[in-house]
Design a protein around this motif. Structure first.
Motif, PDB file in Angstrom:
ATOM      1  N   THR A   1       9.781 -21.804 -17.294  1.00 16.71           N
ATOM      2  CA  THR A   1       9.942 -22.379 -15.960  1.00 16.71           C
ATOM      3  C   THR A   1       9.135 -21.583 -14.942  1.00 16.71           C
ATOM      4  O   THR A   1       8.429 -22.154 -14.113  1.00 16.71           O
ATOM      5  CB  THR A   1      11.423 -22.395 -15.559  1.00 16.71           C
ATOM      6  N   ALA A   2       9.227 -20.254 -15.060  1.00 19.21           N
ATOM      7  CA  ALA A   2       8.481 -19.405 -14.131  1.00 19.21           C
ATOM      8  C   ALA A   2       6.981 -19.644 -14.299  1.00 19.21           C
ATOM      9  O   ALA A   2       6.245 -19.785 -13.313  1.00 19.21           O
ATOM     10  CB  ALA A   2       8.819 -17.940 -14.373  1.00 19.21           C
TER      11      ALA A   2
ATOM     12  N   LEU B   1       5.538 -22.303 -15.577  1.00 25.66           N
ATOM     13  CA  LEU B   1       5.223 -23.669 -15.155  1.00 25.66           C
ATOM     14  C   LEU B   1       5.072 -23.720 -13.636  1.00 25.66           C
ATOM     15  O   LEU B   1       4.155 -24.349 -13.106  1.00 25.66           O
ATOM     16  CB  LEU B   1       6.330 -24.626 -15.616  1.00 25.66           C
ATOM     17  N   GLY B   2       5.989 -23.011 -12.977  1.00 26.64           N
ATOM     18  CA  GLY B   2       5.912 -22.944 -11.514  1.00 26.64           C
ATOM     19  C   GLY B   2       4.588 -22.355 -11.070  1.00 26.64           C
ATOM     20  O   GLY B   2       3.936 -22.860 -10.153  1.00 26.64           O
ATOM     21  N   GLU B   3       4.158 -21.272 -11.761  1.00 25.22           N
ATOM     22  CA  GLU B   3       2.870 -20.653 -11.442  1.00 25.22           C
ATOM     23  C   GLU B   3       1.728 -21.647 -11.684  1.00 25.22           C
ATOM     24  O   GLU B   3       0.790 -21.752 -10.890  1.00 25.22           O
ATOM     25  CB  GLU B   3       2.639 -19.407 -12.313  1.00 25.22           C
TER      26      GLU B   3
ATOM     27  N   TYR C   1       1.835 -24.908 -11.646  1.00 23.76           N
ATOM     28  CA  TYR C   1       1.840 -25.910 -10.573  1.00 23.76           C
ATOM     29  C   TYR C   1       1.066 -25.376  -9.373  1.00 23.76           C
ATOM     30  O   TYR C   1       0.253 -26.056  -8.775  1.00 23.76           O
ATOM     31  CB  TYR C   1       3.270 -26.194 -10.098  1.00 23.76           C
ATOM     32  N   GLU C   2       1.397 -24.119  -9.062  1.00 22.55           N
ATOM     33  CA  GLU C   2       0.812 -23.485  -7.891  1.00 22.55           C
ATOM     34  C   GLU C   2      -0.712 -23.420  -8.035  1.00 22.55           C
ATOM     35  O   GLU C   2      -1.466 -23.754  -7.122  1.00 22.55           O
ATOM     36  CB  GLU C   2       1.391 -22.074  -7.787  1.00 22.55           C
TER      37      GLU C   2
ATOM     38  N   ASN D   1      -2.362 -26.880  -8.018  1.00 22.34           N
ATOM     39  CA  ASN D   1      -2.373 -27.385  -6.667  1.00 22.34           C
ATOM     40  C   ASN D   1      -3.504 -26.776  -5.855  1.00 22.34           C
ATOM     41  O   ASN D   1      -4.228 -27.459  -5.149  1.00 22.34           O
ATOM     42  CB  ASN D   1      -1.024 -27.032  -6.050  1.00 22.34           C
TER      43      ASN D   1
ATOM     44  N   TYR E   1      -6.918 -28.118  -7.196  1.00 18.56           N
ATOM     45  CA  TYR E   1      -7.111 -29.509  -6.781  1.00 18.56           C
ATOM     46  C   TYR E   1      -7.497 -29.555  -5.311  1.00 18.56           C
ATOM     47  O   TYR E   1      -8.433 -30.215  -4.929  1.00 18.56           O
ATOM     48  CB  TYR E   1      -5.814 -30.310  -6.954  1.00 18.56           C
ATOM     49  N   ARG E   2      -6.699 -28.845  -4.527  1.00 17.82           N
ATOM     50  CA  ARG E   2      -6.898 -28.928  -3.094  1.00 17.82           C
ATOM     51  C   ARG E   2      -8.299 -28.467  -2.701  1.00 17.82           C
ATOM     52  O   ARG E   2      -8.995 -29.115  -1.955  1.00 17.82           O
ATOM     53  CB  ARG E   2      -5.851 -28.088  -2.366  1.00 17.82           C
TER      54      ARG E   2
ATOM     55  N   GLU F   1      -4.972 -18.618   0.522  1.00 18.10           N
ATOM     56  CA  GLU F   1      -4.174 -19.317  -0.486  1.00 18.10           C
ATOM     57  C   GLU F   1      -4.315 -18.637  -1.843  1.00 18.10           C
ATOM     58  O   GLU F   1      -3.337 -18.435  -2.554  1.00 18.10           O
ATOM     59  CB  GLU F   1      -4.650 -20.769  -0.615  1.00 18.10           C
TER      60      GLU F   1
ATOM     61  N   GLN G   1      -2.364 -15.483  -2.127  1.00 22.48           N
ATOM     62  CA  GLN G   1      -0.927 -15.710  -2.303  1.00 22.48           C
ATOM     63  C   GLN G   1      -0.590 -16.216  -3.704  1.00 22.48           C
ATOM     64  O   GLN G   1       0.352 -15.739  -4.327  1.00 22.48           O
ATOM     65  CB  GLN G   1      -0.432 -16.714  -1.277  1.00 22.48           C
ATOM     66  N   VAL G   2      -1.374 -17.179  -4.180  1.00 21.46           N
ATOM     67  CA  VAL G   2      -1.069 -17.752  -5.484  1.00 21.46           C
ATOM     68  C   VAL G   2      -1.292 -16.722  -6.603  1.00 21.46           C
ATOM     69  O   VAL G   2      -0.518 -16.633  -7.548  1.00 21.46           O
ATOM     70  CB  VAL G   2      -1.910 -19.027  -5.740  1.00 21.46           C
TER      71      VAL G   2
ATOM     72  N   VAL H   1      11.873 -25.777 -12.318  1.00 24.17           N
ATOM     73  CA  VAL H   1      10.912 -25.031 -11.502  1.00 24.17           C
ATOM     74  C   VAL H   1      11.408 -24.930 -10.060  1.00 24.17           C
ATOM     75  O   VAL H   1      11.428 -23.846  -9.468  1.00 24.17           O
ATOM     76  CB  VAL H   1       9.514 -25.700 -11.543  1.00 24.17           C
TER      77      VAL H   1
ATOM     78  N   LEU I   1      14.453 -22.607  -9.828  1.00 23.03           N
ATOM     79  CA  LEU I   1      14.095 -21.192  -9.944  1.00 23.03           C
ATOM     80  C   LEU I   1      13.493 -20.668  -8.641  1.00 23.03           C
ATOM     81  O   LEU I   1      13.882 -19.609  -8.136  1.00 23.03           O
ATOM     82  CB  LEU I   1      13.095 -21.017 -11.099  1.00 23.03           C
TER      83      LEU I   1
ATOM     84  N   PRO J   1       5.095 -25.352  -5.531  1.00 24.88           N
ATOM     85  CA  PRO J   1       6.494 -24.961  -5.349  1.00 24.88           C
ATOM     86  C   PRO J   1       6.670 -24.047  -4.135  1.00 24.88           C
ATOM     87  O   PRO J   1       7.662 -24.134  -3.414  1.00 24.88           O
ATOM     88  CB  PRO J   1       6.821 -24.203  -6.639  1.00 24.88           C
TER      89      PRO J   1
END
Lengths: 555, 139
Positions: free
Chosen positions: A175-176, A178-180, A182-183, A186, A189-190, A211, A214-215, B20, B23, B112
């Motif tokens: 999950t952690a 996956l969250g990264e 996504y970040e 994103n 893409y942007r 950005e 931070q990411v 996600v 969390l 997120p």
């Protein structure tokens, strides 16, 4: 219905298993290799008694190997006492246990109560055997076959529980990650889709830097651009930073330039120890350093440098890849910007050359187009038009008289008054100009400026006699700029007027010759660029004048 | 029992998205309850009274938009600010603004981090708005 029951909890499930077993009277204890049994849940009187008995401890120690080797099989310690192991072994939990310890359930049968070992243990402990036995509920004691069933069940439960815990740990980690992801997705893409016209290059680069910092979870990040390419214009040599860089920009610039000199061949590199970079002083800005080159077709455009992860971890290959990927996007952005500058400079340069050629037909209008372009740009800015329009108006100013190419020089340069016929020839230049530009796709928005720059607000202009708002805005703007420059210039038929006179004239013509809404912005605008062009004109005129008189004197 | 931390209800039939968001929000100091569809979310919103709802748009039975309408129609859950997450693009209409408390639409793939910032802003905005209600009505 609610989450707590329907979904996996991310807490420690074995703790939950212990509580569940305890709730049905099956206490959980930890057993050390030396036989000491410590209860993790509240022990009953029998279990308490056994744990205190040195003889029992000794017996457990002897059986420890067997106990450790199997899950789901009870290990007989004394007559009527079994231990059965839970999974996973406790030593997998460093926060609870230091040495080799096993989590076990103790199972007791009726044989225990009448065994010699138990009586002896009671005597040794000074406990009244009869009274203790009286406390025990005989129904809670287990027959040997029940012990085996229960041990097997507890074994499965605890194995499943261990699996569940592992899965939960994996889930939390995924999950952690996956969250990264996504970040990162994103971010990429942007920035791969937004490197376009809707923001200034400065904002785009600053934003990207921030950005990314931070990411990637870096403490600070800096982007240093090369300073030897004129196409970067004001971005050349810039240092863009975000986060606390630990030093001032000047020092950081110097440090990064040194890094660059030493490692100009790097693509994306992590220096785990910044001292390895070989640049004195670099260790004051970061312990760990990420260096990524911005380049297109082997032409370096800049260097992206990041320092230390915020959480104190090491910079990973994932961070490096993310930074290289974004660096590539930024390099493409810069390269596009430079190509655009190239094309734009070529375009404007060609137009300037073309208009100089027209102006050269008439020595009195020398530099006129350039000055009208500058005036129109200032007026457009002063009138609050947006930047894109302002640039187009500049182009319009440059080409507004392009139609004069079709007017005979004898008419253009004729000293004194023109005949009506000659004036008619002059009056054709807007339409000739519009025809010249007609087939150039990129000049379609400029044509109204060329065609209508001699129309007047009161409808008395040419070629169509349009009035007021019927005259396109570009036409009205160029008209005002054109008239101003004409009045300030010497013409074949009159001398130049002084500036104050011209301003008065402009004001008095608001609403007759000129769009009244443009006159105020015109009079309050910045004439700096115009005066600079004018000074150049006077210098050139002066030189030409001297040249001419030299020729005259020698002849 | 409420811990005193702001409570966020996260609704999505895709559990990895829920995980996600959960969390990230928990790491940012929020309490989180989750639901797998609109029905579950409605019941949970009524019992748990979250401070913010984050819901997927496309879900079986009740979609995100309908969920927000029903939350707004119920006096116990009216006015809870909502964020819609969508994979198909979705623009708020005036009707949505009138009938729901949707305050933001986030397109997948989303950041997120930005979602958390959004929630923080909503919670902060709510506190400010609650304070402002005692004085001028500057809405």
């Amino acid at each position: 219905m609610t989450t707590t029951h329907s979904q996996l909890e991310l807490g420690a499930p074995s703790h939950r298993l212990h509580e569940r077993l305890a709730s049905v009277g099956l206490g959980v204890a930890s057993v050390r290799a030396d036989g000491v049994v410590t209860y993790l849940t509240a022990p009953g009187p029998l279990e308490q008694m056994l744990c205190r008995s040195p003889a029992f401890t000794h017996a457990v120690a002897q059986q420890f190997g067997e106990l450790a080797s199997a899950i789901g099989t009870p290990c007989a310690i004394w007559p009527g006492v079994w231990l059965t192991r839970l999974s996973p072994p406790l030593w997998h939990r460093p926060d609870q246990v230091s040495a080799a310890e096993l989590a076990v359930c103790m199972l007791c049968g009726p044989e225990l109560l009448v065994s010699d070992q138990f009586r002896l243990a009671c005597d040794t402990a000074g406990v009244d055997h009869k009274a203790l036995v009286a406390q025990i509920d005989p129904n809670a004691l287990l027959m040997p076959h029940q012990v085996h069933q229960l041990a097997a069940t507890i074994g499965w439960l605890s194995e499943d529980d261990g699996q569940l815990e592992r899965r939960n740990e994996e889930l939390a980690q995924m999950t952690a990650e996956l969250g990264e992801s996504y970040e990162e997705l994103n971010l990429l893409y942007r920035f791969s889709s937004s490197g376009t016209v809707d923001q200034s290059p400065d904002t785009f680069l600053e934003h990207a830097c921030e950005e990314l910092c931070q990411v990637a979870g870096l403490t600070w990040m800096a982007l240093r651009l090369i300073n030897d390419d004129p196409r970067l214009s004001h971005l050349a040599g810039r240092l863009i930073t975000c986060g606390p860089t630990q030093t001032d920009d000047r020092t950081l610039k110097q440090l990064i330039d040194l890094v660059w000199r030493k490692h100009h061949d790097v693509e994306a590199t992590v220096f785990v120890n910044s001292a390895e970079v070989g640049v004195p002083g670099i260790e004051t800005v970061a312990n760990e350093l990420l260096v990524v080159k911005l380049a297109i077709d082997d032409k370096p455009l800049g260097l992206l440098v990041g320092g230390d992860k915020i959480d104190g971890s090491h910079i990973t290959t994932v961070d490096t890849k993310l930074c290289s990927s974004l660096a590539h996007t930024l390099a493409m952005f810069l390269s596009n910007m430079m190509l655009y500058e190239d094309v734009q400079a070529m375009f404007v340069g060609s137009l300037q050359a073309l208009t100089s050629a027209i102006d050269a037909k008439d020595s009195y209008t020398h530099g006129h187009s350039g000055r009208v372009a500058a005036l129109s740009r200032s007026l457009a800015t002063s009138a609050g038009l947006d930047d894109a329009l302002v640039e187009r108006i500049y182009i319009a100013g440059l080409v507004h008289d392009i139609g004069k190419i079709g007017v005979p020089e004898s008419v253009l340069q004729k000293p004194g008054r023109l005949t009506a016929e000659e004036f008619d020839q002059i009056k054709q230049h807007p339409e000739i100009g519009a025809r010249i530009l007609r087939d150039i796709r990129q000049m379609q928005d400029i044509i109204p400026a060329v065609l209508f720059h001699h129309e007047r607000w009161d409808g008395k202009g040419y070629p169509y006699g349009l009035g007021a708002d019927d005259i396109p805005l570009f036409g009205r703007v160029i008209c005002l700029a054109d008239s101003f420059d004409a009045m300030c210039s010497t013409r074949t038929y009159r001398a130049a007027m002084d500036q104050d006179q011209v301003r008065k004239e402009i004001r008095s013509c608001a609403g007759s010759h000129f769009d009244p809404d443009l006159v105020e912005p015109f009079l309050r605008m910045d004439f700096g660029p115009y005066h600079q062009l004018n000074e150049r004109r006077f210098k050139i005129d002066h030189v030409q004048e001297r040249g001419r008189s030299n020729v005259n004197s020698t002849s | 029992m409420r811990s005193g931390k702001p409570l966020v209800l996260v609704v999505d039939d895709e559990s990895h998205i829920v995980h996600v968001i959960q969390l990230k929000l928990e790491n940012a100091g929020f309490d989180v309850v989750t639901a797998r569809d609109g029905e579950e979310a409605l019941a949970l919103a009524t019992s748990a009274r979250p401070d913010v709802v984050i819901t997927d748009m496309q879900m079986p039975y009740i979609d995100g938009q309908e969920l927000c309408k029903r939350l707004e129609a119920d006096t116990t859950t009216r006015g809870i600010p909502a964020i819609i997450i969508t994979a198909h693009g979705f623009a708020l209409t005036d009707v949505d603004r009138e009938l729901t408390s949707i305050q933001a639409v986030v397109n997948k793939p989303f950041s997120p981090r930005e979602l958390v910032t959004n929630v923080q802003a909503m919670i902060a905005g709510k506190t400010v708005a609650a304070g402002a209600n005692t004085g001028d009505n500057n809405a």
